[in-house]
Design a protein around this motif. Sequence first.
Motif, PDB file in Angstrom:
ATOM      1  N   PHE A 299     -29.276-103.353  52.237  1.00  0.00           N
ATOM      2  CA  PHE A 299     -28.891-104.247  51.144  1.00  0.00           C
ATOM      3  C   PHE A 299     -27.419-104.612  51.221  1.00  0.00           C
ATOM      4  CE2 PHE A 299     -32.293-101.675  48.907  1.00  0.00           C
ATOM      5  CZ  PHE A 299     -33.176-102.721  48.683  1.00  0.00           C
TER       6      PHE A 299
ATOM      7  N   LEU B 167     -30.865-108.849  48.171  1.00  0.00           N
ATOM      8  CA  LEU B 167     -31.346-109.447  49.413  1.00  0.00           C
ATOM      9  C   LEU B 167     -31.310-110.961  49.232  1.00  0.00           C
ATOM     10  CD1 LEU B 167     -34.548-107.286  50.089  1.00  0.00           C
ATOM     11  CD2 LEU B 167     -32.382-107.140  51.321  1.00  0.00           C
TER      12      LEU B 167
ATOM     13  N   THR C 195     -34.365-106.254  55.430  1.00  0.00           N
ATOM     14  CA  THR C 195     -32.984-106.708  55.251  1.00  0.00           C
ATOM     15  C   THR C 195     -32.916-108.222  55.304  1.00  0.00           C
ATOM     16  OG1 THR C 195     -30.734-106.579  56.134  1.00  0.00           O
ATOM     17  CG2 THR C 195     -32.534-106.507  57.736  1.00  0.00           C
ATOM     18  N   ALA C 196     -31.919-108.772  54.615  1.00  0.00           N
ATOM     19  CA  ALA C 196     -31.633-110.197  54.722  1.00  0.00           C
ATOM     20  C   ALA C 196     -30.595-110.457  55.805  1.00  0.00           C
ATOM     21  CB  ALA C 196     -31.131-110.730  53.387  1.00  0.00           C
TER      22      ALA C 196
END
Length: 741
Positions: A687, A696, A623-624
């Motif tokens: 996302f 992302l 994940t970002a």
Amino acid sequence: MRHIGSGVGEALLAAVVAALVAAVGLVAFSMVQWPAFNSSNVTRSLTTVGQVGAAVLLGVAIRLVRARRWPWVAKMLSWVGISTFVTVTLGMPLAATKLYLFGVSVDQEFRTEYLTRLTDSAAVHDMTYADLPPFYPAGWFWIGGRVANLLGMDGWEAFKPYAIGSLAVVAVIALVLWSKLIRADWAIGVSAATTAVAVAYASPEAYSAVIVLLLPPALILAWGALYRPLERSGGTVGEVASSGAGASGGAATASDTATSHNAATAGNAATPGSAAASAVDSAAGSGAVVGTATSGSAATSGDKGAAGGEDSAASSGMAARSAQTSGSATTASAAGTAGGWGAVIGAGLFLGMAASFYTLYFAVAAFAVGLMGLVSAGLAVRAERVASRAQRGGAGSIRRAVVPPLVRLIVIAAIAGLVALVVWLPFVLKMLGGTMPSSGTAFHYLPEGGAQLPLPMAEFSLSGAFFLLGTVWLVLRAASSRRAQALGIGVVAIYLWCLLSMMATAAGTTLLSFRLTPVLEVLLAAAGAFGFVEGAREAYGALNEAGRFKFAVVVVAIVGALAFTQDIPQVLKPEITTAYTDTDGNGERADKRAPGAASYYREIDAALIAQTGRPRSDSVVLTADTSFLSFYPYYGFQALTSHYANPLADFAGRAAIIESWSKLNSSAALVDALDKSPWRAPDAFLFRSSGDTYTLRLAKDVYPNDPNVKRYTVSFPKELFADPHFTTTNIGPFTFVVVNR
């Protein structure tokens, strides 16, 4: 050993008192529904009241010490006063939020993630990556994780009380250490000054601030271990005092002695022997006496009372002056002392703890101690040559002069290394096992502050004036005060480090010198406190109305202290405001405004556990939105930025493989690529949804640019996950995809 054991016992008791004060204070603050700091001045006003209360406690403690009454009451009041100051100054402005300074933004995000990781498990492990030992020292975070686990708190929720509590505890431990090195009343004043400055400028990074608090007395301890001219000469106190041993920076001049005597006759000394306090930095202080005090085993005397190590040494200082006057040879025997080896052990333990808590400050402290070793060796060589000339051509032994300080320096390094291995051993073993780190970018940051020398003493402000006073004192007392020598070498080391950092930019890196400003300010604060006290003492003897002047000095000290301390919440206003505007792990904002996307994390977490059927610590999430990992102990596939990534993780390689996955043209190809990943592949993706793609927002290093991070977006076509191998769920602005294996 008896004195060392006594000091350790006193430090442990002080730590317990400070922890209780912090716990009681923070619990009391949390029981009231306070308004947010960024929308009301209520908590700020109560902070000022608490600071005044803490100042009263410290003032009473100093008065009792100087009157030599109720020594343990004085100690308890000083411990409670210092810990109350820290607790009130940080805890009251943050009383209406569960987050610490800076919330979970920027650097505080990965720090919270680290504490969450070590709350979930006692195993020393990387904060983000599965199957890797930590690169960032785990000491402070491991202790905090065990505290949070014991209290049954989540890591993110324990961060604030643990950060404040640890600062309060270390502040009183620093006070105990100071009291073993100098007069107890001075120790309280110096500790108060350095604690206030550390809280104002270093507290947002709590795990490094604890090192900053201990650094000034630790440098004095190290100097006492490495520079011991009387032991080298094997002479007497009287001989050293009268022979001008001050040439090597150890003994005071006759005028220094006279000044102390004049101060005593002026009535400025409230306690027996305190008029000779400066003698610790003069004739007797240049040798075994101060070496004894700095090793934590201060010479004892019948009237020591609660005055601490320096008052005892001061009595010896008076004896030294008496010997000088009468011509007698009072022997400065090292018998009954540890010969400075207690100080060697103490310095090694401090450096080892620093290495276990914060790498940069360990490196700077080690650099300063190494510089001390070189200076001590140089002074020893010079003294040996002077002695050989006095013997009419006798050959001095340079080796005999150099070996003792260098041996002590090696022992300090060995002790520090052994302590550091407690935290660093897993990383070292991983490297020795053949896993070499990729080129790291942790040093790739050069803000404007790192491109120039920090000169806080040149600022037009109250703190700037105080730092300027400290600078003047360091220069004036460099030849006669061991305290000034130790602190001065620390200051010089910081400036040398800054210059080296600037030079390193030509090689494509830095030494992160911009982070040393709080360290410099605390060292100058300690020097400023000494300069203020000694300057006032000198003024006493020059005035006919010393009593009135003494009262005026006390008033000036109180006004200046309160003016600085009550402004600390304003200094920390951006950090405090962020703690109120960030969304916490409960999905709430402390300022009662609409929370951010993090409010959906709890629902996502529940769905992930239900779909994977595994505990959080057994799942890897790509994940970002890495703040998700700050609240829940999932492992991440990629860190926030390369600067916080473990060098063993190959940040650039992971970024490349993520981008390659996004360019695949079928679900089967993605499943196959995940199976062939050189690292443990994600068990889930978190996302953001954007049209026909899942995105992302990642980061890459663009040093030497400032900012040093460039954000870019990687987009995955939604059809890549339209397969039974994946389960897709939409929650709020997020889409999480679980890989079915």
